[in-house]
Design a protein around this motif. Structure first.
Motif, PDB file in Angstrom:
ATOM      1  N   VAL A   1      13.686  12.601  -2.934  1.00 28.01           N
ATOM      2  CA  VAL A   1      12.297  12.515  -3.421  1.00 28.01           C
ATOM      3  C   VAL A   1      12.183  13.005  -4.865  1.00 28.01           C
ATOM      4  N   PRO A   2      12.743  14.179  -5.217  1.00 28.74           N
ATOM      5  CA  PRO A   2      12.691  14.581  -6.628  1.00 28.74           C
ATOM      6  C   PRO A   2      13.362  13.580  -7.566  1.00 28.74           C
ATOM      7  N   ARG A   3      14.475  12.944  -7.126  1.00 27.02           N
ATOM      8  CA  ARG A   3      15.144  11.952  -7.984  1.00 27.02           C
ATOM      9  C   ARG A   3      14.242  10.739  -8.213  1.00 27.02           C
ATOM     10  N   ALA A   4      13.589  10.279  -7.136  1.00 32.19           N
ATOM     11  CA  ALA A   4      12.689   9.129  -7.276  1.00 32.19           C
ATOM     12  C   ALA A   4      11.522   9.459  -8.198  1.00 32.19           C
ATOM     13  N   GLN A   5      10.973  10.647  -8.039  1.00 37.27           N
ATOM     14  CA  GLN A   5       9.822  11.031  -8.867  1.00 37.27           C
ATOM     15  C   GLN A   5      10.222  11.243 -10.319  1.00 37.27           C
TER      16      GLN A   5
ATOM     17  N   ALA B   1      15.016  -0.191  -8.944  1.00 39.75           N
ATOM     18  CA  ALA B   1      16.382  -0.662  -9.207  1.00 39.75           C
ATOM     19  C   ALA B   1      17.275   0.474  -9.677  1.00 39.75           C
ATOM     20  N   LEU B   2      16.738   1.370 -10.493  1.00 37.57           N
ATOM     21  CA  LEU B   2      17.529   2.506 -10.963  1.00 37.57           C
ATOM     22  C   LEU B   2      17.820   3.489  -9.832  1.00 37.57           C
ATOM     23  N   MET B   3      16.928   3.524  -8.842  1.00 38.39           N
ATOM     24  CA  MET B   3      17.107   4.437  -7.702  1.00 38.39           C
ATOM     25  C   MET B   3      18.263   3.997  -6.820  1.00 38.39           C
ATOM     26  N   CYS B   4      18.565   2.713  -6.826  1.00 41.63           N
ATOM     27  CA  CYS B   4      19.601   2.176  -5.938  1.00 41.63           C
ATOM     28  C   CYS B   4      20.994   2.581  -6.428  1.00 41.63           C
TER      29      CYS B   4
ATOM     30  N   LEU C   1      11.574   5.160  -3.730  1.00 44.21           N
ATOM     31  CA  LEU C   1      12.576   5.728  -2.831  1.00 44.21           C
ATOM     32  C   LEU C   1      13.216   4.626  -1.985  1.00 44.21           C
ATOM     33  N   GLY C   2      12.426   3.598  -1.657  1.00 43.66           N
ATOM     34  CA  GLY C   2      12.957   2.491  -0.863  1.00 43.66           C
ATOM     35  C   GLY C   2      14.041   1.708  -1.575  1.00 43.66           C
ATOM     36  N   GLY C   3      14.179   1.901  -2.898  1.00 42.90           N
ATOM     37  CA  GLY C   3      15.249   1.243  -3.628  1.00 42.90           C
ATOM     38  C   GLY C   3      16.628   1.740  -3.235  1.00 42.90           C
ATOM     39  N   ASP C   4      16.698   2.951  -2.708  1.00 39.89           N
ATOM     40  CA  ASP C   4      17.984   3.491  -2.237  1.00 39.89           C
ATOM     41  C   ASP C   4      18.237   2.919  -0.845  1.00 39.89           C
TER      42      ASP C   4
ATOM     43  N   ASP D   1       0.826  -1.212   0.000  1.00 38.58           N
ATOM     44  CA  ASP D   1       0.000   0.000   0.000  1.00 38.58           C
ATOM     45  C   ASP D   1       0.858   1.259   0.000  1.00 38.58           C
ATOM     46  N   GLU D   2       2.183   1.107  -0.024  1.00 41.80           N
ATOM     47  CA  GLU D   2       3.058   2.278  -0.105  1.00 41.80           C
ATOM     48  C   GLU D   2       2.743   3.096  -1.350  1.00 41.80           C
TER      49      GLU D   2
END
Length: 639
Positions: free
Chosen positions: A126-130, A163-166, A85-88, A77-78
């Motif tokens: 947050v801006p990077r994830a979005q 995966a790209l966020m990590c 963001l949780g990928g980082d 439900d996230e």
């Protein structure tokens, strides 16, 4: 670097790699290619540590951080933003560390946590994830929606964004384009071209491989061969190698001549200049790599249609959609005998709706669809199981098809036919539900070929096909005497097969007067076009009746004056936001500097709490600045 020395790799009793040696250098972009079952996924498993070498040596730098796309469907439900963001993982660990430090009241620990978070990019996380989410095709309004509210394909896009966020030194991507449409695919290519780490990618999309890789690893006959350059360079080098092998050369001559015959024939048929140029170039590539195509184990052809009605289909003032929802309006198109039409458009715009309506899977909501006498449709659904029964095997599918649709045939004839599609021996008795995606796709193609259609409707036919089978499909489609309507994100297939394009978007279907390069440029401007269309639609909805010219001029002048005033106000607010951000950043720097000094524990804890407050205020100010910038950009774009 990654090093394999005399390495042997098995899956069960099967040897996949036998005494292979290769080196991958930091920062290289590597395409991993080979037939299905050759061992590509097993080599990935070796890289990520879930599989170990059976002999020889494998080494990878211990300090390297690895990222790859999780294959399971996310159930949470996230919000989409929070999930990506949780990928980082490093950022999440440091956030937990800060929370624990604040609970303990340890000022030094708090200071270190804040410093580490700053180094990890907390301020713009947050801006990077979005940006990743939006780049992969989501809308701004969907950033806060729960992951469970999206369909499976969109959730897999979120897994890719995660995966790209990590932060990573090694990025492993296994068929990353399968759930993407062309606009998201173009964005992903651009992102991967800027990626600083080492990339290893498995893909059956040759244009994607050409765009993002500079090294090719080819698995064949239990050997691993490294080629410098992208996939096209690999094809050329391999074709040259095969030409030098005299024994293979003799065997290839008949099929090369066959390929050359259709290449020459379809080059001569090129009529529309811009689209034809792409197709001519694609056929010239086939001509150059004919030895590679001739060596392929798999090839097939569509039977000559019994008749070719012309026109095949006329769509008049049609409204297309589902239930009461109209997706496409006022569709007026004709499909003529022998046409090769590529259907372009972003996901959700109605490409599959158009194809399903023509395929008689869903009814038109209005208007007319007039079929030519003797029209016989062969339909490849985007989801192959739409036309397959999981519990049945390939032979049972063919027996039912021959009985219900025709032509009639004996069981041995059906077995021989399935054998031509690489379903030999016991494979004809395997349940479809246990088969791979590529095997299901081949079975659907076999069923279509058996029916001897004169109109092929292909909705993403290459999603699970390996490169050799994609080439075989391209050759077969070029030789097909009937008409082709093709939806695909495989640009190589579109270039090789299609002479013209239709564009589906904004509720309409119309011709696209250009080639795929023009379409990619169009995609880069699509967001701006959609914003403008939304603005015009909103303006049109608010108008009860058209104003008189003089009133219109006054209204236009007032609108311009209002826009100018708003732009002035936005620039003023942007300047204030920038000033506030600068002040908060200075406060943050000062607090971090203070924390690095020798403070008493109580004073250090208080300074840490103030730093957290300032950091949150800075994040809010940055988000405010981004929102103002976006509004100003949209306002200036519409001026």
């Amino acid at each position: 670097m990654i090093t394999l020395r005399n390495l042997t790799l098995r899956r069960g009793a099967k040897v996949l790699l036998d005494k292979v040696s290769v080196t991958l250098n930091p920062g290289e972009k590597v395409g991993l290619v080979g037939r299905n079952g050759a061992g590509k996924s097993s080599l990935f498993a070796l890289f990520n540590g879930s599989l170990h070498e059976d002999a020889g040596e494998f080494s990878i730098p211990a300090q390297w951080r690895l990222s790859q796309v999780a294959q399971h469907m996310p159930e949470t439900d996230e919000s989409a933003t929070a999930f990506v963001l949780g990928g980082d993982t490093r950022l999440m660990e440091l956030r937990d560390e800060l929370a624990q430090a604040e609970v303990s009241g340890d000022g030094m620990r708090i200071a270190h946590a804040h410093s580490d978070l700053g180094d990890a990019g907390e301020h713009d996380a947050v801006p990077r994830a979005q940006a990743l989410i939006l780049g992969l095709g989501f809308k701004v309004a969907e950033l806060g929606l729960p992951v469970n509210s999206f369909s499976g394909g969109w959730r897999m896009r979120l897994q890719l964004a995660r995966a790209l966020m990590c932060p990573s030194d090694l990025l492993l991507l296994d068929e990353p384009t399968n759930h993407l449409d062309l606009d998201a695919l173009v964005w992903l290519e651009s992102w991967l071209q800027r990626y600083a780490g080492t990339l290893v990618v498995i893909s059956h999309d040759r244009e994607f491989l050409d765009a993002v890789t500079n090294v090719t690893l080819h698995i064949e006959n239990n050997k691993l061969t490294r080629y410098g350059g992208n996939y096209s360079s690999f094809e050329t080098l391999r074709a040259q190698q095969l030409e030098q092998q005299q024994s293979a050369f003799t065997r290839q001559q008949e099929r090369i001549a066959h390929l050359q015959k259709f290449i020459d024939r379809f080059k001569a048929k090129a009529t529309k200049a811009r689209q034809a140029q792409s197709r001519v170039k694609a056929l010239e590539r086939m001509e150059k790599i004919a030895p590679v195509l001739a060596e392929a184990e798999f090839g097939f052809e569509f039977k000559e249609p019994a008749n070719l009605p012309n026109p095949m289909l006329v769509i008049g003032d049609a409204q297309l959609g589902y239930g009461e929802k109209v997706v496409l309006r006022n569709v007026n198109r004709s499909v003529l005998a022998g046409q090769r039409i590529g259907i372009l458009g972003a996901n959700g715009q109605g490409k599959s709706t158009l194809v399903k309506t023509i395929a008689r899977q869903i009814p038109a909501l209005g208007g007319t669809l007039t079929e030519g006498k003797g029209l016989h449709i062969g339909y490849f659904a985007q989801q192959e199981l739409d036309v397959l029964t999981p519990d049945s095997n390939p032979l049972e599918h063919m027996v039912r098809l021959a009985r219900d649709v025709g032509p009639q045939a004996r069981e041995q004839e059906l077995r021989n036919f399935l054998g031509s599609f690489n379903f030999s021996g016991d494979m004809v008795a395997h349940a479809v539900g246990t088969m791979s995606g590529g095997e299901k796709a081949r079975l659907v193609l076999a069923m279509i070929v058996w029916q001897r259609p004169n109109l092929l409707l292909l909705d993403e036919p290459t999603n699970h096909l390996d490169l050799a089978t994609r080439e075989a499909l391209s050759v077969a489609l070029n030789e097909f005497e009937g008409t082709v309507l093709l939806v695909s994100h495989d640009r190589a297939l579109l270039r090789a097969v299609c002479d013209e394009f239709w564009l589906v978007g904004g509720g309409k279907v119309g011709p696209f007067d250009g080639d795929l390069d023009d379409y990619q440029r169009y995609l880069l401007d699509e967001a701006k076009r959609l914003r403008e269309a939304a603005r015009l639609e909103s303006a049109a909805a608010s108008v009860v009746e058209a104003p008189a010219p003089q009133e219109q001029r006054r209204a236009d002048a007032a609108a311009r004056q209002q826009a100018t005033a708003r732009a002035k106000q936005l620039r003023k607010e942007l300047a204030q936001a920038e000033q506030r951000m600068a002040g908060l950043q200075a406060d943050k720097d000062a607090l971090e500097q203070r924390l690095s000094g020798g403070l008493a524990p109580a004073e250090m804890a208080e300074t840490g709490r103030r730093l957290k407050t300032v950091t949150q205020e800075l994040e809010a100010a940055e988000e405010r600045w981004l929102a103002l910038s976006g509004e100003l950009e949209a306002l200036e774009a519409s001026a």
